[in-house]
Design an enzyme around this catalytic site. Structure first.
Site, PDB file in Angstrom:
ATOM      1  N   HIS A   9     -12.729  -3.646   5.556  1.00 33.65           N
ATOM      2  CA  HIS A   9     -11.959  -4.441   6.350  1.00 33.65           C
ATOM      3  C   HIS A   9     -12.541  -4.829   7.875  1.00 33.65           C
ATOM      4  CE1 HIS A   9      -8.372  -3.899   3.746  1.00 33.65           C
ATOM      5  NE2 HIS A   9      -8.505  -2.656   4.073  1.00 33.65           N
ATOM      6  N   ASP A  25     -10.463  -1.840  -4.072  1.00 35.87           N
ATOM      7  CA  ASP A  25      -9.512  -1.118  -3.319  1.00 35.87           C
ATOM      8  C   ASP A  25      -8.041  -2.092  -3.524  1.00 35.87           C
ATOM      9  OD1 ASP A  25      -9.658   0.745  -0.720  1.00 35.87           O
ATOM     10  OD2 ASP A  25      -8.341  -0.800  -0.507  1.00 35.87           O
ATOM     11  N   HIS A  72      -6.275  -2.615  -1.281  1.00 31.73           N
ATOM     12  CA  HIS A  72      -6.235  -3.663  -0.133  1.00 31.73           C
ATOM     13  C   HIS A  72      -7.364  -4.821  -0.178  1.00 31.73           C
ATOM     14  CE1 HIS A  72      -4.244  -0.040   1.455  1.00 31.73           C
ATOM     15  NE2 HIS A  72      -3.335  -1.055   1.795  1.00 31.73           N
ATOM     16  N   ASP A  94      -6.743   3.560  -3.896  1.00 29.44           N
ATOM     17  CA  ASP A  94      -5.372   3.523  -3.296  1.00 29.44           C
ATOM     18  C   ASP A  94      -4.515   2.533  -4.286  1.00 29.44           C
ATOM     19  OD1 ASP A  94      -6.889   1.346  -2.366  1.00 29.44           O
ATOM     20  OD2 ASP A  94      -6.517   1.577  -0.411  1.00 29.44           O
TER      21      ASP A  94
END
Ligand SMILES: [Zn+2]
Length: 311
Positions: free
Chosen positions: A125, A162, A164, A246
């Site tokens: 990120h 991931d 996200h 996740d």
């Protein structure tokens, strides 16, 4: 050949506030899982501290200066609502970058068949000048740039599974024609980016949003129909994986419903591509995964496949 496993005790000195999902216990659970008898042949290596020049492959000096200046002498400081630093965080982050760099070097030198880097803080990120989403530096993107600039590669693929969207990796590689970034992620979900129309400056970015409560069947169908063919066409010389776990059904931060067997399937398919195009060269780096038991089991399953495929 074997699978390299890179980490460093410094990565457990990055402290987040009590109750924060990106916590020291994540690494402790991974270490315990990978101490089982099935993992004795891992090539265990210390993640070295990176050089400033490594960070500067993707970030301006001002970002490195700002992160360095933000290190508290004690306690924990918040850079934003999600992202924190403790006295040990800069050192941990430099190990996370250095671990990815060393993993690329080991794989490119043929010392190991592939590698898994279990450091924290994660990286996908972090944008050029913005720490974000638990991340300080763009570990995976820096590793990709390192492979291009210093190993002379002209086709480096980065796959981010991931849950996200890897907005940081996407931003850092947006105008990099030597890379192909492909992300799959839940949408809607924080950070809200990662739409199919985000395609990079050179058609070098692909995003595959997945709806909440979808399971491994849709993931597998999406990878079989879209992601894997795109990777095949790209013919990567190195495959870097942003391995977040996740998307697991038990994860508290998202609502995808993948299982360990889905991570096994996905790892096998990514290794298939790498075996066809780049002698199996895969560098996988830990991103998210916040249910401690699901994280440990999923990492173990992922690493097991890497070991089977390392040759
Ligand atoms: Zn995540």
């Amino acid at each position: 050949m074997s699978t390299a496993f890179l980490t460093h005790p410094d990565c457990t000195n990055h402290i987040t506030p009590n109750g924060h999902p990106e916590q020291v216990a994540r690494l402790e659970h991974i270490y315990r899982a990978l101490s089982a008898p099935g993992f004795t042949t891992l090539d265990r290596r210390e993640a070295p501290e990176c050089e400033d020049a490594d960070i500067l492959l993707c970030h301006p000096q001002s970002h490195l200066n700002a992160i360095t200046a933000a290190v508290p002498s004690q306690g924990v400081v918040a850079l934003d609502g999600d992202t924190h630093m403790s006295p040990g965080s800069l050192q941990a982050a430099r190990r996370a970058v250095g671990g990815c760099i060393a993993a690329v070097d080991a794989v490119m030198a043929g010392e190991v068949g592939n590698a898994f880097v279990a450091c924290r803080p994660p990286g996908h990120h972090a944008e050029q000048s913005t720490p974000m989403g638990f991340c300080l530096f763009g570990n995976a993107a820096i590793a990709a740039r390192h492979a291009m600039e210093r190993h002379g590669l002209s086709r480096v693929a980065v796959v981010d599974f991931d849950v996200h969207h890897g907005n940081g990796t996407q931003a850092l590689l947006w105008d990099e024609p030597r890379s192909l970034f492909i992300g799959s992620h839940q949408n809607p979900l924080w950070p809200g980016t990662g739409m199919p129309e985000e395609t990079g400056a050179h058609n070098n970015v692909q995003n595959w949003p997945l709806p909440p409560h979808s399971d491994g069947r849709l993931m597998r169908a999406t990878y079989e129909a879209e992601v894997l063919p795109a990777l095949e066409r790209f013919e990567p010389e190195l495959l870097i994986v942003s391995a977040g776990f996740d998307a697991h059904a038990d994860d508290p931060l998202a609502q995808l419903e993948w299982t360990e067997s889905d991570f096994v399937w996905l790892t096998e398919r990514l290794c298939d591509v790498a075996q066809r195009h780049c002698a199996g060269r895969v560098v996988s780096t830990l991103e998210g995964g916040y249910d401690l038991n699901a994280l440990a089991a999923s990492v173990a399953a992922h690493v097991k496949v890497l070991m089977e495929r390392a040759g």
